[in-house]
Design a protein around this motif. Sequence first.
Motif, PDB file in Angstrom:
ATOM      1  N   ASP A 118       0.873  -1.110  -0.097  1.00 42.33           N
ATOM      2  CA  ASP A 118       0.025  -0.110  -0.059  1.00 42.33           C
ATOM      3  C   ASP A 118       0.719   1.129  -0.207  1.00 42.33           C
ATOM      4  N   ASN A 119       1.727   1.179   0.808  1.00 39.74           N
ATOM      5  CA  ASN A 119       2.750   2.435   0.727  1.00 39.74           C
ATOM      6  C   ASN A 119       3.516   2.541  -0.341  1.00 39.74           C
ATOM      7  N   THR A 120       3.872   1.563  -1.039  1.00 46.66           N
ATOM      8  CA  THR A 120       4.754   1.580  -2.293  1.00 46.66           C
ATOM      9  C   THR A 120       3.697   2.061  -3.294  1.00 46.66           C
ATOM     10  N   HIS A 121       2.568   1.662  -3.460  1.00 48.91           N
ATOM     11  CA  HIS A 121       1.462   2.164  -4.230  1.00 48.91           C
ATOM     12  C   HIS A 121       1.257   3.541  -4.259  1.00 48.91           C
ATOM     13  N   GLU A 122       1.189   4.228  -2.954  1.00 52.54           N
ATOM     14  CA  GLU A 122       1.045   5.750  -2.585  1.00 52.54           C
ATOM     15  C   GLU A 122       2.114   6.188  -3.449  1.00 52.54           C
ATOM     16  N   THR A 123       3.467   5.963  -3.044  1.00 56.74           N
ATOM     17  CA  THR A 123       4.662   6.511  -3.495  1.00 56.74           C
ATOM     18  C   THR A 123       4.576   6.587  -5.031  1.00 56.74           C
ATOM     19  N   VAL A 124       4.285   5.545  -5.549  1.00 53.88           N
ATOM     20  CA  VAL A 124       4.437   5.268  -6.949  1.00 53.88           C
ATOM     21  C   VAL A 124       3.347   6.456  -7.676  1.00 53.88           C
ATOM     22  N   THR A 125       2.128   6.519  -7.000  1.00 58.49           N
ATOM     23  CA  THR A 125       1.134   7.246  -7.435  1.00 58.49           C
ATOM     24  C   THR A 125       1.655   8.476  -7.580  1.00 58.49           C
ATOM     25  N   GLY A 126       2.119   8.909  -6.410  1.00 60.89           N
ATOM     26  CA  GLY A 126       2.709  10.508  -6.266  1.00 60.89           C
ATOM     27  C   GLY A 126       3.948  10.786  -7.309  1.00 60.89           C
ATOM     28  N   LEU A 127       4.714   9.774  -7.329  1.00 60.76           N
ATOM     29  CA  LEU A 127       5.694   9.833  -8.467  1.00 60.76           C
ATOM     30  C   LEU A 127       5.219  10.024  -9.981  1.00 60.76           C
ATOM     31  N   GLU A 128       4.030   9.153 -10.172  1.00 62.28           N
ATOM     32  CA  GLU A 128       3.489   9.403 -11.410  1.00 62.28           C
ATOM     33  C   GLU A 128       2.910  10.874 -11.693  1.00 62.28           C
ATOM     34  N   VAL A 129       2.171  11.311 -10.591  1.00 62.06           N
ATOM     35  CA  VAL A 129       1.478  12.876 -10.618  1.00 62.06           C
ATOM     36  C   VAL A 129       2.781  13.944 -10.840  1.00 62.06           C
ATOM     37  N   LYS A 130       3.966  13.674 -10.048  1.00 63.36           N
ATOM     38  CA  LYS A 130       5.054  14.701 -10.343  1.00 63.36           C
ATOM     39  C   LYS A 130       5.715  14.238 -11.663  1.00 63.36           C
ATOM     40  N   HIS A 131       5.780  13.375 -12.206  1.00 67.03           N
ATOM     41  CA  HIS A 131       6.280  13.167 -13.410  1.00 67.03           C
ATOM     42  C   HIS A 131       5.585  13.782 -14.508  1.00 67.03           C
ATOM     43  N   GLU A 132       4.220  13.944 -14.438  1.00 65.98           N
ATOM     44  CA  GLU A 132       3.332  14.191 -15.532  1.00 65.98           C
ATOM     45  C   GLU A 132       3.424  15.923 -15.242  1.00 65.98           C
ATOM     46  N   GLN A 133       3.520  16.343 -14.016  1.00 63.70           N
ATOM     47  CA  GLN A 133       3.650  18.010 -13.891  1.00 63.70           C
ATOM     48  C   GLN A 133       4.893  18.269 -14.606  1.00 63.70           C
ATOM     49  N   ASN A 134       5.913  17.568 -14.094  1.00 64.72           N
ATOM     50  CA  ASN A 134       7.274  17.953 -14.797  1.00 64.72           C
ATOM     51  C   ASN A 134       7.097  17.980 -16.110  1.00 64.72           C
ATOM     52  N   ARG A 135       6.812  16.693 -16.724  1.00 65.78           N
ATOM     53  CA  ARG A 135       6.687  16.579 -18.199  1.00 65.78           C
ATOM     54  C   ARG A 135       5.691  18.110 -18.929  1.00 65.78           C
ATOM     55  N   ALA A 136       4.815  18.336 -18.166  1.00 65.78           N
ATOM     56  CA  ALA A 136       3.985  19.485 -18.846  1.00 65.78           C
ATOM     57  C   ALA A 136       4.591  20.637 -18.696  1.00 65.78           C
ATOM     58  N   LEU A 137       5.649  20.821 -17.579  1.00 66.00           N
ATOM     59  CA  LEU A 137       6.265  22.171 -17.372  1.00 66.00           C
ATOM     60  C   LEU A 137       7.508  22.116 -18.723  1.00 66.00           C
ATOM     61  N   LEU A 138       8.302  20.879 -18.659  1.00 62.80           N
ATOM     62  CA  LEU A 138       9.221  20.892 -19.803  1.00 62.80           C
ATOM     63  C   LEU A 138       8.674  21.230 -21.253  1.00 62.80           C
ATOM     64  N   GLU A 139       7.517  20.317 -21.487  1.00 62.51           N
ATOM     65  CA  GLU A 139       6.912  20.664 -22.754  1.00 62.51           C
ATOM     66  C   GLU A 139       6.448  22.156 -22.934  1.00 62.51           C
TER      67      GLU A 139
END
Length: 107
Positions: free
Chosen positions: A27-48
């Motif tokens: 459960d903790n790993t799932h929460e961490t991965v979900t948070g990282l996915e959100v940050k990744h998408e935010q960073n990608r949008a910013l870079l684009e």
Amino acid sequence: MAEKAEQLYAQLNEVKKQLEDLRVKVDNTHETVTGLEVKHEQNRALLEALAEERGIDVEKVITEASIEDIEEPDPAEDAAGDVADDPDTTTGTDPVDGDEGVGTETS
């Protein structure tokens, strides 16, 4: 017989505890991965957005990077000189007569 049953019961309780600990970790790993996915998408949008502002074709850059990854050889393979694939040089035996110590590298 009762002693064996107690041992099995204790083992079963230990397995239950381990399973619950594993569930918590998952459960903790799932929460961490979900948070990282959100940050990744935010960073990608910013870079684009920054790339678009500077006139950089993001898809072209991504495609070129993918092609380069496929074309570039693995540096570990080049550095090893494919020695690891040669069984005679890794075992330290002479491929002709099998003598020990011949065929090994010394520096």
